[in-house]
Design a protein around this motif. Structure first.
Motif, PDB file in Angstrom:
ATOM      1  N   GLN A 111       9.522 -25.570  13.707  1.00 20.74           N
ATOM      2  CA  GLN A 111       8.600 -26.597  14.181  1.00 20.74           C
ATOM      3  C   GLN A 111       7.146 -26.131  14.101  1.00 20.74           C
ATOM      4  O   GLN A 111       6.852 -24.980  14.431  1.00 20.74           O
ATOM      5  CB  GLN A 111       8.936 -26.903  15.638  1.00 20.74           C
ATOM      6  CG  GLN A 111       8.840 -28.350  15.956  1.00 20.74           C
ATOM      7  CD  GLN A 111       9.309 -28.615  17.375  1.00 20.74           C
ATOM      8  OE1 GLN A 111       8.637 -28.269  18.329  1.00 20.74           O
ATOM      9  NE2 GLN A 111      10.471 -29.226  17.505  1.00 20.74           N
ATOM     10  N   GLY A 112       6.300 -27.006  13.628  1.00 22.29           N
ATOM     11  CA  GLY A 112       4.878 -26.682  13.593  1.00 22.29           C
ATOM     12  C   GLY A 112       4.425 -26.001  12.318  1.00 22.29           C
ATOM     13  O   GLY A 112       3.236 -25.803  12.102  1.00 22.29           O
ATOM     14  N   ALA A 113       5.382 -25.632  11.468  1.00 21.76           N
ATOM     15  CA  ALA A 113       5.021 -24.927  10.235  1.00 21.76           C
ATOM     16  C   ALA A 113       4.297 -25.861   9.260  1.00 21.76           C
ATOM     17  O   ALA A 113       3.558 -25.416   8.391  1.00 21.76           O
ATOM     18  CB  ALA A 113       6.262 -24.344   9.574  1.00 21.76           C
ATOM     19  N   GLY A 114       4.546 -27.161   9.426  1.00 21.31           N
ATOM     20  CA  GLY A 114       3.915 -28.124   8.520  1.00 21.31           C
ATOM     21  C   GLY A 114       4.922 -28.791   7.602  1.00 21.31           C
ATOM     22  O   GLY A 114       4.590 -29.284   6.535  1.00 21.31           O
ATOM     23  N   LYS A 115       6.172 -28.826   8.052  1.00 22.46           N
ATOM     24  CA  LYS A 115       7.262 -29.331   7.214  1.00 22.46           C
ATOM     25  C   LYS A 115       7.118 -30.820   6.891  1.00 22.46           C
ATOM     26  O   LYS A 115       7.196 -31.212   5.717  1.00 22.46           O
ATOM     27  CB  LYS A 115       8.593 -29.061   7.913  1.00 22.46           C
ATOM     28  CG  LYS A 115       9.816 -29.407   7.121  1.00 22.46           C
ATOM     29  CD  LYS A 115      11.060 -28.799   7.722  1.00 22.46           C
ATOM     30  CE  LYS A 115      11.072 -28.878   9.225  1.00 22.46           C
ATOM     31  NZ  LYS A 115      10.980 -30.266   9.743  1.00 22.46           N
ATOM     32  N   THR A 116       6.900 -31.598   7.934  1.00 18.67           N
ATOM     33  CA  THR A 116       6.820 -33.044   7.710  1.00 18.67           C
ATOM     34  C   THR A 116       5.610 -33.394   6.846  1.00 18.67           C
ATOM     35  O   THR A 116       5.720 -34.168   5.884  1.00 18.67           O
ATOM     36  CB  THR A 116       6.767 -33.780   9.072  1.00 18.67           C
ATOM     37  OG1 THR A 116       7.883 -33.337   9.854  1.00 18.67           O
ATOM     38  CG2 THR A 116       6.841 -35.278   8.890  1.00 18.67           C
ATOM     39  N   THR A 117       4.473 -32.795   7.187  1.00 16.70           N
ATOM     40  CA  THR A 117       3.262 -33.023   6.384  1.00 16.70           C
ATOM     41  C   THR A 117       3.502 -32.601   4.935  1.00 16.70           C
ATOM     42  O   THR A 117       3.108 -33.307   3.998  1.00 16.70           O
ATOM     43  CB  THR A 117       2.090 -32.174   6.948  1.00 16.70           C
ATOM     44  OG1 THR A 117       2.044 -32.339   8.350  1.00 16.70           O
ATOM     45  CG2 THR A 117       0.772 -32.583   6.344  1.00 16.70           C
ATOM     46  N   SER A 118       4.136 -31.454   4.754  1.00 19.35           N
ATOM     47  CA  SER A 118       4.381 -30.959   3.397  1.00 19.35           C
ATOM     48  C   SER A 118       5.315 -31.881   2.626  1.00 19.35           C
ATOM     49  O   SER A 118       5.181 -32.026   1.405  1.00 19.35           O
ATOM     50  CB  SER A 118       4.983 -29.544   3.434  1.00 19.35           C
ATOM     51  OG  SER A 118       4.067 -28.646   4.007  1.00 19.35           O
ATOM     52  N   THR A 249       2.166 -22.964   3.969  1.00 17.71           N
ATOM     53  CA  THR A 249       1.142 -23.897   4.459  1.00 17.71           C
ATOM     54  C   THR A 249      -0.023 -23.160   5.103  1.00 17.71           C
ATOM     55  O   THR A 249       0.068 -21.971   5.398  1.00 17.71           O
ATOM     56  CB  THR A 249       1.729 -24.838   5.529  1.00 17.71           C
ATOM     57  OG1 THR A 249       2.153 -24.048   6.635  1.00 17.71           O
ATOM     58  CG2 THR A 249       2.886 -25.652   4.990  1.00 17.71           C
ATOM     59  N   LYS A 250      -1.086 -23.909   5.320  1.00 20.33           N
ATOM     60  CA  LYS A 250      -2.260 -23.441   6.065  1.00 20.33           C
ATOM     61  C   LYS A 250      -2.922 -22.235   5.418  1.00 20.33           C
ATOM     62  O   LYS A 250      -3.522 -21.400   6.087  1.00 20.33           O
ATOM     63  CB  LYS A 250      -1.894 -23.169   7.533  1.00 20.33           C
ATOM     64  CG  LYS A 250      -1.173 -24.362   8.153  1.00 20.33           C
ATOM     65  CD  LYS A 250      -0.892 -24.215   9.625  1.00 20.33           C
ATOM     66  CE  LYS A 250       0.168 -25.236  10.040  1.00 20.33           C
ATOM     67  NZ  LYS A 250       0.512 -25.179  11.439  1.00 20.33           N
ATOM     68  N   LEU A 251      -2.792 -22.140   4.113  1.00 22.87           N
ATOM     69  CA  LEU A 251      -3.441 -21.063   3.386  1.00 22.87           C
ATOM     70  C   LEU A 251      -4.966 -21.216   3.483  1.00 22.87           C
ATOM     71  O   LEU A 251      -5.697 -20.238   3.366  1.00 22.87           O
ATOM     72  CB  LEU A 251      -2.994 -21.083   1.911  1.00 22.87           C
ATOM     73  CG  LEU A 251      -2.968 -19.732   1.210  1.00 22.87           C
ATOM     74  CD1 LEU A 251      -2.020 -18.772   1.907  1.00 22.87           C
ATOM     75  CD2 LEU A 251      -2.572 -19.873  -0.246  1.00 22.87           C
ATOM     76  N   ASP A 252      -5.397 -22.444   3.713  1.00 25.55           N
ATOM     77  CA  ASP A 252      -6.842 -22.696   3.860  1.00 25.55           C
ATOM     78  C   ASP A 252      -7.437 -21.950   5.051  1.00 25.55           C
ATOM     79  O   ASP A 252      -8.629 -21.672   5.067  1.00 25.55           O
ATOM     80  CB  ASP A 252      -7.110 -24.206   3.993  1.00 25.55           C
ATOM     81  CG  ASP A 252      -6.246 -24.868   5.061  1.00 25.55           C
ATOM     82  OD1 ASP A 252      -5.014 -24.727   4.987  1.00 25.55           O
ATOM     83  OD2 ASP A 252      -6.799 -25.520   5.958  1.00 25.55           O
ATOM     84  N   GLY A 253      -6.592 -21.630   6.028  1.00 27.66           N
ATOM     85  CA  GLY A 253      -7.112 -20.927   7.199  1.00 27.66           C
ATOM     86  C   GLY A 253      -6.709 -19.459   7.230  1.00 27.66           C
ATOM     87  O   GLY A 253      -6.931 -18.764   8.212  1.00 27.66           O
ATOM     88  N   GLY A 277      -4.798 -27.576   3.282  1.00 22.95           N
ATOM     89  CA  GLY A 277      -5.570 -28.393   4.204  1.00 22.95           C
ATOM     90  C   GLY A 277      -4.700 -29.476   4.798  1.00 22.95           C
ATOM     91  O   GLY A 277      -3.527 -29.606   4.445  1.00 22.95           O
ATOM     92  N   GLU A 278      -5.291 -30.242   5.714  1.00 26.32           N
ATOM     93  CA  GLU A 278      -4.496 -31.266   6.391  1.00 26.32           C
ATOM     94  C   GLU A 278      -4.355 -32.538   5.569  1.00 26.32           C
ATOM     95  O   GLU A 278      -3.467 -33.342   5.811  1.00 26.32           O
ATOM     96  CB  GLU A 278      -5.124 -31.575   7.741  1.00 26.32           C
ATOM     97  CG  GLU A 278      -5.081 -30.364   8.670  1.00 26.32           C
ATOM     98  CD  GLU A 278      -5.286 -30.735  10.120  1.00 26.32           C
ATOM     99  OE1 GLU A 278      -4.342 -31.268  10.714  1.00 26.32           O
ATOM    100  OE2 GLU A 278      -6.385 -30.497  10.643  1.00 26.32           O
ATOM    101  N   LYS A 279      -5.253 -32.727   4.619  1.00 24.65           N
ATOM    102  CA  LYS A 279      -5.203 -33.966   3.833  1.00 24.65           C
ATOM    103  C   LYS A 279      -3.961 -34.017   2.949  1.00 24.65           C
ATOM    104  O   LYS A 279      -3.399 -32.985   2.575  1.00 24.65           O
ATOM    105  CB  LYS A 279      -6.451 -34.063   2.956  1.00 24.65           C
ATOM    106  CG  LYS A 279      -7.744 -34.236   3.745  1.00 24.65           C
ATOM    107  CD  LYS A 279      -8.685 -35.184   2.992  1.00 24.65           C
ATOM    108  CE  LYS A 279     -10.003 -35.343   3.708  1.00 24.65           C
ATOM    109  NZ  LYS A 279     -11.028 -34.383   3.272  1.00 24.65           N
TER     110      LYS A 279
END
Ligand code: GDP
Length: 297
Positions: A111-118, A249-253, A277-279
């Motif tokens: 959870q929170g890794a960015g699965k759904t967004t990805s 994910t979140k390589l931008d940060g 990024g989040e977009k």
């Protein structure tokens, strides 16, 4: 704040010194490698990976052709670039597309890794490549995950298959496949449950979905900012479930790069995509050589 910036800054400083020296001795290379070693460990690259990496670079760099060349500093940097690229998998690893559509991709992760967004980003990426993706809402436990995917689908103009939260994920996945075949979707992306920790219940359910739909690829979504934790998660998922690749994910940060540099070497599975990024268009194929260039400037 740029990707890998803290690691890049340290390495570039080390190599600037090397370049400025002109002629190099074995001791100069040794000193530089000590600095690289510290920088990589500070970047949260796994210890074993660092050790092997330094060993390989040193072996090549203290050779006569390098030390006696006209630009030894440049040669050492070139070797480091090549070995960093190799560490991340050498060439880009693409998604394997089935000759008999639909290609089924299963997204797994904590959870929170960015699965759904990805999932949304990946569908968007595939659509831009001329595919017809179907998103499947299989995360029935996290409040609002189904809704989140539906909203993403609407934003992207990509259909989302959902049976609410009362039907089992295995059944959802099964029916989604039938739906895809009937409607001619050629890419099915199944979002699955994420939990806070890896546990038997989670793995059991993922194994059931895997056995039922026989995905062509299982892609693990991990958060780059968690460094070695991401690598440990990848190792555990690969061991328990078997994964085909990673979406980082979140390589931008991520200023450090520990996960990006360790995942392939530790798990044997390549990073296929990077979240930047989040977009919803912020997903890029992962190119090891470009990543190495980012680190070395
Ligand atoms: P899930 O629980 O794994 O499904 O995670 P979500 O898809 O809900 O994402 C969790 C948070 O991470 C959200 O706020 C996303 O916008 C954010 N996120 C996902 N991928 C990226 C990325 O590549 N970069 C950034 N900066 N944020 C991301």
């Amino acid at each position: 704040m740029a990707v890998f910036s803290s690691l890049a800054e340290k390495l570039q400083e080390t190599f600037k010194k090397l370049k400025n020296k002109g002629k190099l001795t074995e001791a100069d290379v040794g000193e530089a490698m000590r600095e690289v070693r510290v920088a990589l460990l500070e970047a949260d690259v796994s210890f074993k990976v660092v050790k092997e990496f330094i060993g390989k670079v040193k072996e090549r760099a203290v050779g006569q052709e390098v030390l006696e060349s006209l630009t030894p500093g440049q040669q050492v940097i070139k070797i480091v670039h090549e070995e960093l690229t190799a560490l991340m998998g050498s060439s880009q690893s693409k998604i394997v597309v089935s000759s008999k559509p639909p290609t089924v991709l299963m997204l797994v992760g904590l959870q929170g890794a960015g699965k759904t967004t990805s999932g949304g980003k990946l569908a968007n990426y595939l659509k831009k490549q001329g595919r017809q993706p179907l998103l499947v809402a299989g995360d029935i436990y996290r409040p609002a995950a189904v809704k989140q995917l539906q909203v993403l689908g609407e934003q992207l103009g990509i259909p989302v298959f959902s049976l609410g939260t009362q039907v089992s994920p295995v059944e959802i996945a099964r029916q989604a496949l039938d739906h895809a075949v009937a409607r001619g979707y050629d890419m099915v992306i199944i979002d699955t449950a994420g939990r806070l920790h890896i546990n038997e219940e989670l793995m059991g359910e993922l194994k059931n979905i895997k056995a039922t739909v026989k995905p062509h690829e299982i892609l693990l979504v991990v958060d780059a900012m968690t460094g070695q934790d991401a690598v440990n998660v990848a190792e555990a998922f690969n061991h328990e479930l078997g994964i085909d690749g990673v979406i980082l994910t979140k390589l931008d940060g991520d200023t450090r790069g520990g996960a990006a540099l360790s995942v392939k070497s530790v798990t044997g599975r390549p990073i296929k995509f990077a979240g930047m990024g989040e977009k919803l268009d912020a997903l890029e194929p992962f190119y090891p050589d470009r990543m190495a260039s980012r680190i070395l400037g």
